[in-house]
Design a protein around this motif. Sequence first.
Motif, PDB file in Angstrom:
ATOM      1  N   THR A  31       2.260  -8.780 -14.882  1.00 56.42           N
ATOM      2  CA  THR A  31       1.130  -8.301 -14.082  1.00 56.42           C
ATOM      3  C   THR A  31       0.862  -6.831 -14.350  1.00 56.42           C
ATOM      4  N   GLN A  61       0.426 -12.393  -4.533  1.00 56.07           N
ATOM      5  CA  GLN A  61       0.371 -13.837  -4.289  1.00 56.07           C
ATOM      6  C   GLN A  61      -0.867 -14.452  -4.948  1.00 56.07           C
ATOM      7  N   GLU A  62      -2.005 -13.787  -4.820  1.00 58.67           N
ATOM      8  CA  GLU A  62      -3.239 -14.276  -5.447  1.00 58.67           C
ATOM      9  C   GLU A  62      -3.096 -14.357  -6.963  1.00 58.67           C
ATOM     10  N   THR A  63      -2.486 -13.347  -7.548  1.00 62.86           N
ATOM     11  CA  THR A  63      -2.291 -13.307  -8.998  1.00 62.86           C
ATOM     12  C   THR A  63      -1.356 -14.420  -9.443  1.00 62.86           C
ATOM     13  N   LEU A  64      -0.269 -14.604  -8.715  1.00 63.43           N
ATOM     14  CA  LEU A  64       0.677 -15.672  -9.048  1.00 63.43           C
ATOM     15  C   LEU A  64       0.008 -17.038  -8.956  1.00 63.43           C
ATOM     16  N   THR A  65      -0.749 -17.256  -7.892  1.00 65.22           N
ATOM     17  CA  THR A  65      -1.436 -18.533  -7.699  1.00 65.22           C
ATOM     18  C   THR A  65      -2.412 -18.801  -8.841  1.00 65.22           C
ATOM     19  N   ALA A  66      -3.132 -17.768  -9.255  1.00 60.42           N
ATOM     20  CA  ALA A  66      -4.080 -17.919 -10.366  1.00 60.42           C
ATOM     21  C   ALA A  66      -3.379 -18.331 -11.657  1.00 60.42           C
ATOM     22  N   GLY A  68      -0.684 -20.230 -11.663  1.00 59.68           N
ATOM     23  CA  GLY A  68       0.055 -21.473 -11.427  1.00 59.68           C
ATOM     24  C   GLY A  68       1.510 -21.228 -11.107  1.00 59.68           C
ATOM     25  N   ALA A  69       1.813 -20.067 -10.554  1.00 60.91           N
ATOM     26  CA  ALA A  69       3.200 -19.688 -10.258  1.00 60.91           C
ATOM     27  C   ALA A  69       3.333 -19.298  -8.788  1.00 60.91           C
ATOM     28  N   GLY A  70       4.553 -19.026  -8.384  1.00 56.84           N
ATOM     29  CA  GLY A  70       4.844 -18.578  -7.027  1.00 56.84           C
ATOM     30  C   GLY A  70       5.922 -17.512  -7.050  1.00 56.84           C
ATOM     31  N   ASP A  73       9.105 -17.886  -8.987  1.00 55.89           N
ATOM     32  CA  ASP A  73       9.042 -17.784 -10.446  1.00 55.89           C
ATOM     33  C   ASP A  73       9.153 -16.339 -10.944  1.00 55.89           C
ATOM     34  N   VAL A 127       6.152 -18.461 -15.914  1.00 53.36           N
ATOM     35  CA  VAL A 127       5.127 -19.389 -15.446  1.00 53.36           C
ATOM     36  C   VAL A 127       5.546 -20.829 -15.754  1.00 53.36           C
TER      37      VAL A 127
END
Length: 130
Positions: A31, A61-66, A68-70, A73, A127
Amino acid sequence: MPRRRLTVGRPWEQTALFSLGIVASGPQLHTAGITARDREGKLIGRGDMRAQVAQCFANLQETLTAAGAGFDDVVKYTVFTTDIEAYMRTQDMRAPFFVGKPAATLVEVRKLADPDMLVEVEAIVSVPEA
């Protein structure tokens, strides 16, 4: 290969939110520095470390979700803060984001890109493959 946490057996490792190292493979997300800005780019929590930490992790959190991660990860965090003592007092609210004890580095800096920013967070994420 799944994500694997390293330990060297030191007693303090049991209570730390982070690990000394993580071994991971597969696709990675690196990131940018995630700051406490809202969707319109306005800085949240001027002078309030807790508010800025909360916004940074919400943005992460938004970046991870985009991707496909959490948070489980995340392999490594790097945190830059202008007040390390104030940042350390946010451990209660940061703990949920340190799932699986990722590796972490905390650095106090003189200032960040905006003089009212108190904290900036970067993450390296393994990811999951779709």
